[in-house]
Design a protein around this motif. Sequence first.
Motif, mmCIF file in Angstrom:
data_model
loop_
_atom_site.group_PDB
_atom_site.id
_atom_site.type_symbol
_atom_site.label_atom_id
_atom_site.label_comp_id
_atom_site.label_asym_id
_atom_site.label_seq_id
_atom_site.Cartn_x
_atom_site.Cartn_y
_atom_site.Cartn_z
ATOM 1 N N ALA A 10 0.833 -1.206 0.000
ATOM 2 C CA ALA A 10 0.000 0.000 0.000
ATOM 3 C C ALA A 10 0.864 1.251 0.000
ATOM 4 O O ALA A 10 0.554 2.234 -0.673
ATOM 5 N N ALA A 11 1.963 1.234 0.750
ATOM 6 C CA ALA A 11 2.859 2.387 0.803
ATOM 7 C C ALA A 11 3.563 2.614 -0.533
ATOM 8 O O ALA A 11 3.903 3.753 -0.879
ATOM 9 N N PRO A 168 -17.998 -8.055 -3.915
ATOM 10 C CA PRO A 168 -17.349 -9.361 -3.706
ATOM 11 C C PRO A 168 -16.545 -9.804 -4.931
ATOM 12 O O PRO A 168 -16.805 -10.847 -5.539
ATOM 13 N N VAL A 169 -15.575 -8.995 -5.316
ATOM 14 C CA VAL A 169 -14.717 -9.313 -6.461
ATOM 15 C C VAL A 169 -13.275 -9.036 -6.062
ATOM 16 O O VAL A 169 -13.010 -8.300 -5.105
ATOM 17 N N PRO A 170 -12.293 -9.613 -6.779
ATOM 18 C CA PRO A 170 -10.886 -9.327 -6.481
ATOM 19 C C PRO A 170 -10.558 -7.847 -6.647
ATOM 20 O O PRO A 170 -11.220 -7.121 -7.388
ATOM 21 N N ALA A 171 -9.509 -7.413 -5.951
ATOM 22 C CA ALA A 171 -9.102 -6.003 -6.004
ATOM 23 C C ALA A 171 -8.746 -5.572 -7.420
ATOM 24 O O ALA A 171 -9.000 -4.426 -7.811
ATOM 25 N N LEU A 172 -8.173 -6.478 -8.210
ATOM 26 C CA LEU A 172 -7.826 -6.130 -9.585
ATOM 27 C C LEU A 172 -9.068 -5.791 -10.400
ATOM 28 O O LEU A 172 -9.083 -4.820 -11.172
ATOM 29 N N TYR A 220 -2.757 1.493 -8.147
ATOM 30 C CA TYR A 220 -4.119 1.518 -7.610
ATOM 31 C C TYR A 220 -4.602 0.120 -7.236
ATOM 32 O O TYR A 220 -5.454 -0.024 -6.356
ATOM 33 N N PHE A 221 -4.070 -0.898 -7.879
ATOM 34 C CA PHE A 221 -4.352 -2.257 -7.425
ATOM 35 C C PHE A 221 -3.827 -2.443 -6.001
ATOM 36 O O PHE A 221 -4.531 -2.941 -5.118
ATOM 37 N N PHE A 222 -2.588 -2.016 -5.751
ATOM 38 C CA PHE A 222 -2.027 -2.093 -4.399
ATOM 39 C C PHE A 222 -2.822 -1.229 -3.419
ATOM 40 O O PHE A 222 -3.067 -1.631 -2.272
ATOM 41 N N TRP A 223 -3.224 -0.040 -3.864
ATOM 42 C CA TRP A 223 -3.923 0.909 -2.991
ATOM 43 C C TRP A 223 -5.305 0.396 -2.599
ATOM 44 O O TRP A 223 -5.669 0.370 -1.413
ATOM 45 N N PHE A 224 -6.089 -0.041 -3.594
ATOM 46 C CA PHE A 224 -7.429 -0.545 -3.290
ATOM 47 C C PHE A 224 -7.364 -1.852 -2.504
ATOM 48 O O PHE A 224 -8.221 -2.133 -1.671
ATOM 49 N N ARG A 229 -8.102 -4.636 2.730
ATOM 50 C CA ARG A 229 -7.558 -5.500 3.779
ATOM 51 C C ARG A 229 -7.286 -4.778 5.091
ATOM 52 O O ARG A 229 -7.387 -5.399 6.158
ATOM 53 N N LEU A 230 -6.917 -3.500 5.014
ATOM 54 C CA LEU A 230 -6.457 -2.799 6.207
ATOM 55 C C LEU A 230 -7.361 -1.661 6.640
ATOM 56 O O LEU A 230 -7.303 -1.231 7.793
ATOM 57 N N GLY A 231 -8.157 -1.123 5.709
ATOM 58 C CA GLY A 231 -9.019 0.000 6.024
ATOM 59 C C GLY A 231 -8.374 1.329 5.690
ATOM 60 O O GLY A 231 -7.146 1.446 5.649
ATOM 61 N N PRO A 232 -9.192 2.361 5.432
ATOM 62 C CA PRO A 232 -8.663 3.660 5.030
ATOM 63 C C PRO A 232 -7.734 4.299 6.063
ATOM 64 O O PRO A 232 -6.704 4.869 5.718
ATOM 65 N N ALA A 233 -8.093 4.229 7.338
ATOM 66 C CA ALA A 233 -7.301 4.891 8.369
ATOM 67 C C ALA A 233 -5.898 4.324 8.477
ATOM 68 O O ALA A 233 -4.957 5.036 8.844
ATOM 69 N N ALA A 234 -5.734 3.043 8.152
ATOM 70 C CA ALA A 234 -4.425 2.397 8.295
ATOM 71 C C ALA A 234 -3.459 2.798 7.197
ATOM 72 O O ALA A 234 -2.242 2.796 7.409
ATOM 73 N N ILE A 235 -3.965 3.158 6.026
ATOM 74 C CA ILE A 235 -3.056 3.408 4.896
ATOM 75 C C ILE A 235 -2.999 4.864 4.471
ATOM 76 O O ILE A 235 -2.100 5.249 3.727
ATOM 77 N N THR A 236 -3.927 5.697 4.938
ATOM 78 C CA THR A 236 -3.983 7.062 4.417
ATOM 79 C C THR A 236 -2.725 7.857 4.738
ATOM 80 O O THR A 236 -2.341 8.758 4.004
ATOM 81 N N ARG A 237 -2.050 7.534 5.850
ATOM 82 C CA ARG A 237 -0.836 8.262 6.211
ATOM 83 C C ARG A 237 0.255 8.118 5.161
ATOM 84 O O ARG A 237 1.163 8.950 5.065
ATOM 85 N N PHE A 238 0.198 7.043 4.371
ATOM 86 C CA PHE A 238 1.223 6.839 3.348
ATOM 87 C C PHE A 238 1.136 7.881 2.232
ATOM 88 O O PHE A 238 2.057 7.984 1.419
#
Length: 287
Positions: A10-11, A168-172, A220-224, A229-238
């Motif tokens: 995600a980072a 309910p589909v893959p992130a890609l 964006y595949f990594f980001w979404f 998996r982690l939620g917006p609050a966990a990754i937004t700092r990146f």
Amino acid sequence: MSRTTDLALAALAPAIWGSSYIVTTQMLPDGYPLTVAMLRALPTGIFLMLIARRLPPRAWLGKLAVLGALNFSIFWGALFLAAYRLPGGVAATLGAVQPLIVLLLARALLGGTLHLRGVIAAIAGIFGVALLVLDPSARLDSIGIIAALGGAVSMACGVVLTRKWQPPVPALTFTAWQLTAGGLLLLPFAMTFEPALPPFTTPHIAGFLWLGLIGAALTYFFWFRGIERLGPAAITRFGFLSPLTAVLLGWLILGETLGPAQLAGALIVILCMAFGGAPAPRRAFSG
């Protein structure tokens, strides 16, 4: 896959997005913000759709239009407009409010806990980005400022709603749907309000390929995936990694100098990302 790996991937996305500044200014034709945004989104989305081989159900078209607009059409259009009308430092500093907006929206729309530690890290991160990239003599442009702030709000809303509306589909597949929707929404505006592009040169082609395949499809595949998996609050700092990468690339490629203020800003940004991601204390407030 471990949480550490999920965080690292995600980072990687905003770290790569930091290259957009130098690619846009050094490799792309000047003065085509909507067209550049459309060409970054639509061909990439169609390419990923061919890989995913799955069309969105009709019931999801409305939500995908909203997500495509927030994450790509409005955000990228505003991003390129701000990049053309503002110095990169001003645009990056204004865009740095996004992590704070994400925290507040996640609390309001997802019912998550708003921790004081995360809010402090987000506010301090804005100050760090300002030290890192802001030139006191920078020229200000009202349209550019509105675009930069509007883009930050748009992406923050898109990040939170991407988690709230999770199919309910893959992130890609989800990435492909959103990129295609965003590109299609941009297409009529680009054709109406901007002239035809000049003949492409080799740098133009290389720039579009980088922004599309690496700066959009992969990141964006990594980001979404991280949002899922982690939620917006966990990754937004990146998101603070984007201006940090832009400054480092300017130093490495363009020979720009790094003074004490820039070094202090970089340190603050790194500390804020670590501080904001540390295990949250028990005390929280509901805003």
